[in-house]
Design an enzyme around this catalytic site. Structure first.
Site, mmCIF file in Angstrom:
data_model
loop_
_atom_site.group_PDB
_atom_site.id
_atom_site.type_symbol
_atom_site.label_atom_id
_atom_site.label_comp_id
_atom_site.label_asym_id
_atom_site.label_seq_id
_atom_site.Cartn_x
_atom_site.Cartn_y
_atom_site.Cartn_z
ATOM 1 N N TYR A 173 29.454 86.223 52.951
ATOM 2 C CA TYR A 173 29.120 87.655 52.992
ATOM 3 C C TYR A 173 29.363 88.289 51.619
ATOM 4 O O TYR A 173 28.478 88.925 51.038
ATOM 5 C CB TYR A 173 29.962 88.332 54.079
ATOM 6 C CG TYR A 173 29.920 89.846 54.033
ATOM 7 C CD1 TYR A 173 28.725 90.530 54.257
ATOM 8 C CD2 TYR A 173 31.073 90.595 53.758
ATOM 9 C CE1 TYR A 173 28.689 91.922 54.203
ATOM 10 C CE2 TYR A 173 31.047 91.972 53.718
ATOM 11 C CZ TYR A 173 29.848 92.630 53.931
ATOM 12 O OH TYR A 173 29.813 94.008 53.875
HETATM 13 P P1 NAD Z 1 25.840 97.218 61.090
HETATM 14 O O1 NAD Z 1 25.623 95.757 61.367
HETATM 15 O O2 NAD Z 1 26.286 98.078 62.203
HETATM 16 O O3 NAD Z 1 24.540 97.841 60.420
HETATM 17 C C1 NAD Z 1 23.647 97.079 59.633
HETATM 18 C C2 NAD Z 1 22.244 97.285 60.210
HETATM 19 O O4 NAD Z 1 21.318 96.578 59.383
HETATM 20 C C3 NAD Z 1 22.079 96.735 61.627
HETATM 21 O O5 NAD Z 1 21.693 97.753 62.524
HETATM 22 C C4 NAD Z 1 21.000 95.652 61.493
HETATM 23 O O6 NAD Z 1 20.118 95.626 62.611
HETATM 24 C C5 NAD Z 1 20.289 96.095 60.221
HETATM 25 N N1 NAD Z 1 19.619 94.972 59.533
HETATM 26 C C6 NAD Z 1 20.161 93.767 59.211
HETATM 27 N N2 NAD Z 1 19.231 92.996 58.613
HETATM 28 C C7 NAD Z 1 18.102 93.740 58.533
HETATM 29 C C8 NAD Z 1 16.807 93.492 58.011
HETATM 30 N N3 NAD Z 1 16.467 92.306 57.484
HETATM 31 N N4 NAD Z 1 15.876 94.490 58.073
HETATM 32 C C9 NAD Z 1 16.196 95.699 58.618
HETATM 33 N N5 NAD Z 1 17.415 95.971 59.160
HETATM 34 C C10 NAD Z 1 18.347 94.997 59.114
HETATM 35 O O7 NAD Z 1 26.911 97.247 59.878
HETATM 36 P P2 NAD Z 1 27.776 98.439 59.275
HETATM 37 O O8 NAD Z 1 29.197 98.101 59.534
HETATM 38 O O9 NAD Z 1 27.218 99.737 59.690
HETATM 39 O O10 NAD Z 1 27.520 98.209 57.715
HETATM 40 C C11 NAD Z 1 26.549 98.963 56.999
HETATM 41 C C12 NAD Z 1 26.577 98.569 55.534
HETATM 42 O O11 NAD Z 1 27.865 98.838 54.971
HETATM 43 C C13 NAD Z 1 26.314 97.093 55.279
HETATM 44 O O12 NAD Z 1 25.547 96.967 54.108
HETATM 45 C C14 NAD Z 1 27.680 96.516 55.068
HETATM 46 O O13 NAD Z 1 27.635 95.358 54.244
HETATM 47 C C15 NAD Z 1 28.382 97.671 54.375
HETATM 48 N N6 NAD Z 1 29.838 97.653 54.548
HETATM 49 C C16 NAD Z 1 30.383 97.876 55.784
HETATM 50 C C17 NAD Z 1 31.759 97.882 55.924
HETATM 51 C C18 NAD Z 1 32.442 98.133 57.245
HETATM 52 O O14 NAD Z 1 33.670 98.096 57.295
HETATM 53 N N7 NAD Z 1 31.722 98.390 58.334
HETATM 54 C C19 NAD Z 1 32.587 97.626 54.804
HETATM 55 C C20 NAD Z 1 31.988 97.375 53.588
HETATM 56 C C21 NAD Z 1 30.613 97.411 53.449
#
Ligand code: NAD
Length: 313
Positions: A145
């Site tokens: 990741y």
């Molecule tokens: P999440 O999985 O709830 O949301 C990500 C969304 O992206 C999902 O709804 C998924 O369906 C969509 N997705 C994935 N691949 C796709 C594709 N090829 N085309 C279109 N849509 C696609 O995750 P989250 O926790 O809301 O994270 C959101 C962002 O924040 C991500 O980029 C993640 O890396 C980053 N992030 C999250 C955290 C955390 O603690 N939640 C921490 C650091 C970074």
């Protein structure tokens, strides 16, 4: 401004889309609704956004034609991704949804006349075992990741300049709150405590420390980054709580909030886990006035309320 939020059906993306609309932006969502976790949670988010007049295009960034949804878009928040450290997740899903999806989105935006700002949600995972340093520290991610997020960051920064639009990379730290992904520590612990089930604890992880950051605080920082875009253009900015809490302390907090003890079942250590994250936010303070205010207890109370009202898988 006309803004596209990728990953809008997800946890952070759905909150962000709502906050941008509240701030007066004309918001469109995009999401493939991947099956990484219960799709009904994502469908609930899409319905919630639709009720606010925010449409979510169901498109796969790694495969579908993207032209029409980008028409007239002036700002992009790119949150769509394959998150998590689950050993069950195929490595190819990280490459596909973090690297390939980012490349295809940027290809589709090439030469786009109205685009002004591209904001990319990266992660503290790019730093490696410890994520406590400022943004210019060397990156040594220890998970697939983290490595794919580091790669995507590099692609975003390399593409922005020749295309004449600016990018900003925002590195998020352990975001939690209502609508959180069910595979994460807090919703999993809340669910176990409520059901009287044993909580599966990865060996050694009780002493891991995280910069737990309430989703409302992170979203405020993300929205401000667009408001103050000229100041943030070309920057990499940490967005997280400047303190850290151990897993054990979080589990105690969860048990207090639910009002039931949490029994623990030990599992083998999980590869790719970080030892300690604590966001260094000098730059976020200076450029965005970022100052997370939600206490861990208050955030867990709000998330517990949401878990109580939602069937999570
Ligand atoms: P999440 O999985 O709830 O949301 C990500 C969304 O992206 C999902 O709804 C998924 O369906 C969509 N997705 C994935 N691949 C796709 C594709 N090829 N085309 C279109 N849509 C696609 O995750 P989250 O926790 O809301 O994270 C959101 C962002 O924040 C991500 O980029 C993640 O890396 C980053 N992030 C999250 C955290 C955390 O603690 N939640 C921490 C650091 C970074």
């Amino acid at each position: 401004m006309r803004v596209l939020v990728t990953g809008a059906a997800g946890f952070i993306g759905s909150h962000l889309a709502e906050a941008l609309a509240d701030a007066g932006h004309d918001v469109t969502g995009l999401d493939a609704l991947t099956g990484y976790y219960d799709r009904s949670l994502k469908r609930n988010n899409v319905d919630r956004l639709a009720a606010r007049g925010i449409e979510t295009a169901r498109l796969d960034l790694a495969a579908d034609p993207l032209g029409p949804v980008l028409d007239g878009i002036e700002g992009v928040y790119h949150l769509a991704a394959q998150p998590g450290l689950s050993p069950e997740t195929d490595r190819r899903a990280f490459v596909r949804n973090n690297v390939r999806a980012t490349e295809r989105l940027l290809d589709a935006l090439a030469g786009h006349p109205q685009l002004r700002a591209f904001l990319f949600a990266s992660s503290s995972s790019v730093y490696g075992r410890e994520a406590t340093a400022p943004e210019d520290a060397a990156l040594a991610p220890v998970s697939v990741y983290g490595r794919t997020k580091r790669r995507a960051e590099a692609i975003v920064r390399a593409r922005a300049e020749p295309e004449r639009w600016d990018s900003c990379v925002l590195r998020l730290f352990s975001v939690y709150g209502p609508r959180e992904r069910p595979d994460k520590l807090i919703p999993k612990a809340l669910r176990c405590a409520r059901r009287g089930q044993a909580f599966p604890l990865f060996e050694g992880s009780e002493h891991h420390r995280r910069s737990f950051t309430y989703v409302g605080d992170v979203v405020e920082g993300l929205v401000t980054a667009l408001d103050r875009f000229p100041r943030c253009a070309g920057e990499v900015i940490n967005l997280g709580a400047p303190s850290s809490t151990s897993t054990l302390r979080v589990l105690e907090r969860v048990a207090e909030v639910v009002g039931r003890p949490l029994c623990i079942e030990r599992r083998p250590a999980r590869p790719g886990d970080q030892q300690c994250t604590r966001a260094c936010i000098e730059k976020a303070r200076r450029l965005l006035g970022f100052a997370p205010t939600t206490s861990l207890r208050d955030g867990i109370v709000r998330e517990a309320d949401w878990v109580g009202r939602t069937r999570i898988g």
